[in-house]
Motif scaffolding. Structure first.
Motif, mmCIF file in Angstrom:
data_model
loop_
_atom_site.group_PDB
_atom_site.id
_atom_site.type_symbol
_atom_site.label_atom_id
_atom_site.label_comp_id
_atom_site.label_asym_id
_atom_site.label_seq_id
_atom_site.Cartn_x
_atom_site.Cartn_y
_atom_site.Cartn_z
ATOM 1 N N GLY A 135 7.900 -2.074 5.058
ATOM 2 C CA GLY A 135 7.293 -3.085 4.622
ATOM 3 C C GLY A 135 6.517 -3.729 5.600
ATOM 4 N N ILE A 136 5.782 -2.776 6.783
ATOM 5 C CA ILE A 136 4.798 -2.999 7.542
ATOM 6 C C ILE A 136 3.988 -3.655 7.361
ATOM 7 C CG2 ILE A 136 3.802 -2.809 9.758
ATOM 8 C CD1 ILE A 136 6.158 -0.769 10.165
ATOM 9 N N PRO A 137 3.122 -4.833 7.297
ATOM 10 C CA PRO A 137 2.042 -4.969 6.454
ATOM 11 C C PRO A 137 0.505 -4.241 6.532
ATOM 12 C CG PRO A 137 2.978 -6.615 7.300
ATOM 13 C CD PRO A 137 3.340 -6.017 7.381
ATOM 14 N N TRP A 138 0.483 -3.623 7.897
ATOM 15 C CA TRP A 138 -1.108 -3.725 8.490
ATOM 16 C C TRP A 138 -0.122 -1.885 9.272
ATOM 17 C CZ3 TRP A 138 -4.841 -4.924 6.314
ATOM 18 C CH2 TRP A 138 -5.227 -5.831 5.812
ATOM 19 N N ARG A 191 -3.532 -0.992 4.577
ATOM 20 C CA ARG A 191 -3.080 -2.303 3.895
ATOM 21 C C ARG A 191 -1.952 -2.653 3.025
ATOM 22 N NH1 ARG A 191 -4.092 -4.696 -0.397
ATOM 23 N NH2 ARG A 191 -6.458 -3.691 -1.004
ATOM 24 N N LEU A 192 -0.781 -2.872 3.659
ATOM 25 C CA LEU A 192 0.709 -2.630 2.394
ATOM 26 C C LEU A 192 -0.125 -2.720 1.171
ATOM 27 C CD1 LEU A 192 3.243 -1.514 2.163
ATOM 28 C CD2 LEU A 192 4.068 -4.242 3.038
ATOM 29 N N ASP A 193 0.325 -2.187 0.191
ATOM 30 C CA ASP A 193 0.087 -2.648 -1.886
ATOM 31 C C ASP A 193 1.344 -2.184 -2.293
ATOM 32 O OD1 ASP A 193 -0.216 -3.276 -3.846
ATOM 33 O OD2 ASP A 193 -2.403 -1.941 -4.375
ATOM 34 N N VAL A 210 -2.805 1.138 1.218
ATOM 35 C CA VAL A 210 -4.892 1.622 0.472
ATOM 36 C C VAL A 210 -5.293 1.097 1.489
ATOM 37 C CG1 VAL A 210 -3.978 0.888 -2.069
ATOM 38 C CG2 VAL A 210 -4.801 -1.082 -0.375
ATOM 39 N N GLU A 211 -6.662 1.763 1.575
ATOM 40 C CA GLU A 211 -7.548 2.036 2.801
ATOM 41 C C GLU A 211 -8.276 1.166 2.803
ATOM 42 O OE1 GLU A 211 -9.070 6.060 4.937
ATOM 43 O OE2 GLU A 211 -11.114 5.028 3.350
ATOM 44 N N GLU A 212 -8.362 0.052 3.699
ATOM 45 C CA GLU A 212 -9.060 -1.121 3.298
ATOM 46 C C GLU A 212 -10.363 -0.540 3.884
ATOM 47 O OE1 GLU A 212 -9.167 -5.533 3.549
ATOM 48 O OE2 GLU A 212 -7.883 -4.153 2.576
ATOM 49 N N SER A 213 -10.489 -0.058 5.706
ATOM 50 C CA SER A 213 -11.853 0.262 6.302
ATOM 51 C C SER A 213 -11.446 1.317 7.089
ATOM 52 C CB SER A 213 -12.357 -1.276 7.076
ATOM 53 O OG SER A 213 -11.388 -1.285 8.072
#
Length: 183
Positions: free
Chosen positions: A129-132, A147-149, A154-157
Motif C-alpha cells: 500500500g505504498i502510494p508512490w 502511482r498506486l491504483d 500505474v505509470e504516472e510519468s
C-alpha cells in the motif's frame, strides 16, 4: 551461500534478520529468505544523495522525512531496504519503519538487481500500500514515477535527461535527472 556467509540455513525470522551485524553486503528479508547484494557502487550512492538533497526542503515543508537505506516492514517476514523513502513521523530509534508510514519509496536500478526492483519489489511495495514508487535509471538518471491504483502501480510519468519531474505528491518538488548524475 547465505548459510556459509551467515552460519544459518534458514528460513530466517525477523528477529534473526535484525540481529545480523557487520556484513559488507546489503541484506534484505523476503518471506524467510535472505536477498544479498553488494553494497551499492559510488554512482548509485551519488544519485541517492543528490535525490535526497533535492527532496530535503520539500519534505521539511510537508512535515515529512526523507531517509536512505532503512529497513521497511511490508508485512511480517518481508523487509526490503529501499534506496530512499519519504515517511510520515516515525520513531527514529526503531530498527524498522512500517510500510504504512512510507509515502514514497525509491529504488535506483543497478545492473545486478534491476529485475528485482522492476518486478519483485514493485509488486511487494504495491501490495503493502505504498502510494508512490520512483525508479531511477542509474546510467541516464531517467525517472519512472508510479502511482498506486488498488494493489498495482500505474505509470504516472517518465522523465528523461533534459526534462524535469514536477512532483506534486507526497511533496511538491522538481527533480531534473541530469542533476542526479555525476558531472
Amino acid at each position: 551461500m547465505t548459510a556459509a556467509v551467515f552460519g544459518h540455513g534458514g528460513p530466517w525470522t525477523e528477529e534473526e534478520y535484525l540481529a545480523l551485524d557487520g556484513t559488507q553486503e546489503r541484506v534484505e528479508l523476503f518471506d524467510g529468505s535472505l536477498y544479498v547484494t553488494p553494497v551499492p557502487a559510488p554512482r548509485h550512492q551519488h544519485i541517492s544523495g543528490e535525490l535526497r538533497v533535492m527532496l530535503r526542503s520539500a519534505v521539511r515543508a510537508a512535515e515529512l522525512y526523507v531517509l536512505e537505506a532503512v529497513n521497511v516492514r511490508l508485512r511480517a517476514g518481508r523487509m526490503p531496504i529501499p534506496d530512499l523513502v519519504v515517511t510520515d513521523d516515525i520513531d527514529f530509534d526503531e530498527l524498522v519503519i512500517d510500510a504504512s508510514d512510507v509515502r514514497l519509496v525509491c529504488e535506483i536500478l543497478s545492473p545486478s538487481n534491476a529485475a528485482a526492483d522492476k518486478v519483485l519489489k514493485m509488486h511487494y511495495y504495491a501490495v503493502a500500500g505504498i502510494p508512490w514508487y520512483l525508479l531511477v535509471e542509474q546510467d541516464t538518471g531517467t525517472l519512472h514515477l508510479y502511482r498506486l491504483d488498488g494493489q498495482h502501480y500505474v505509470e504516472e510519468s517518465v522523465t528523461k535527461p533534459g526534462q524535469t519531474l514536477h512532483l506534486t505528491d507526497p511533496v511538491t518538488a522538481e527533480i531534473a535527472p541530469s542533476e542526479l548524475l555525476p558531472h
